[in-house]
Design an enzyme around this catalytic site. Structure first.
Site, PDB file in Angstrom:
ATOM      1  N   GLY A  11       0.777  -1.228   0.000  1.00 34.51           N
ATOM      2  CA  GLY A  11       0.000   0.000   0.000  1.00 34.51           C
ATOM      3  C   GLY A  11       0.809   1.279   0.000  1.00 34.51           C
ATOM      4  CD  GLN A  12       4.663  -0.282   0.926  1.00 37.30           C
ATOM      5  OE1 GLN A  12       4.237  -0.724  -0.126  1.00 37.30           O
ATOM      6  NE2 GLN A  12       4.936  -1.070   1.951  1.00 37.30           N
ATOM      7  NE  ARG A  13       1.002   9.377   0.596  1.00 37.35           N
ATOM      8  CZ  ARG A  13      -0.258   9.746   0.611  1.00 37.35           C
ATOM      9  NH1 ARG A  13      -0.948   9.712  -0.493  1.00 37.35           N
ATOM     10  NH2 ARG A  13      -0.835  10.138   1.721  1.00 37.35           N
ATOM     11  CE  LYS A  14       8.971   2.372  -1.988  1.00 39.64           C
ATOM     12  NZ  LYS A  14      10.360   2.392  -1.572  1.00 39.64           N
ATOM     13  CG  MET A  15       4.989  -0.262  -3.658  1.00 42.40           C
ATOM     14  SD  MET A  15       6.207  -0.760  -4.889  1.00 42.40           S
ATOM     15  CE  MET A  15       5.414  -2.172  -5.603  1.00 42.40           C
TER      16      MET A  15
END
Length: 124
Positions: A11-15
């Protein structure tokens, strides 16, 4: 019974921009929400709605895992349903919200059973 191919895309923004690469030929979706972190529910709602608007996921059934139900202050599935505006986002598709605790292993089997034991091609 056919096997499952499961992707944990994080769920990380960069993903998040890369999630769309996993949508093609997707037969079911599981979206995990931290029920004990009310500060991030608006962000979760926006991401979920964005995902569900993707053409590749049109009509794909999905489960919301209302995780961390074992923690004090965790929001109920009913409250999460309202906060995530699920009735509007899920119009025209099968969906299910399952309270769970991933660390305790509670609720996960029920969610996956719901997702895998239906004939979605005819009952959608």
């Amino acid at each position: 019974v056919p096997g499952l191919t499961v992707w944990d895309v994080g769920g990380q923004r960069k993903m998040r921009p890369h999630w769309k690469h996993h949508f093609l030929d997707t037969a079911g979706l599981v979206f995990v929400v931290d029920s004990a972190d009310g500060r991030r529910l608006d962000e979760a709602r926006k991401e979920l709605h964005r995902i569900l608007r993707n053409h590749s996921l049109k009509g794909v059934p999905f489960v919301i895992l209302a995780n961390k139900q074992d923690l004090p202050g965790a929001q109920s599935p009913e409250t999460l349903c309202q906060e995530l505006d699920l009735r509007r986002a899920c119009e025209g598709r099968a969906w299910f919200i399952q309270p769970c605790s991933a660390t305790m292993g509670v609720g996960l089997e029920e969610a996956l059973t719901w997702l895998t034991t239906r004939n979605w091609t005819t009952s959608g």
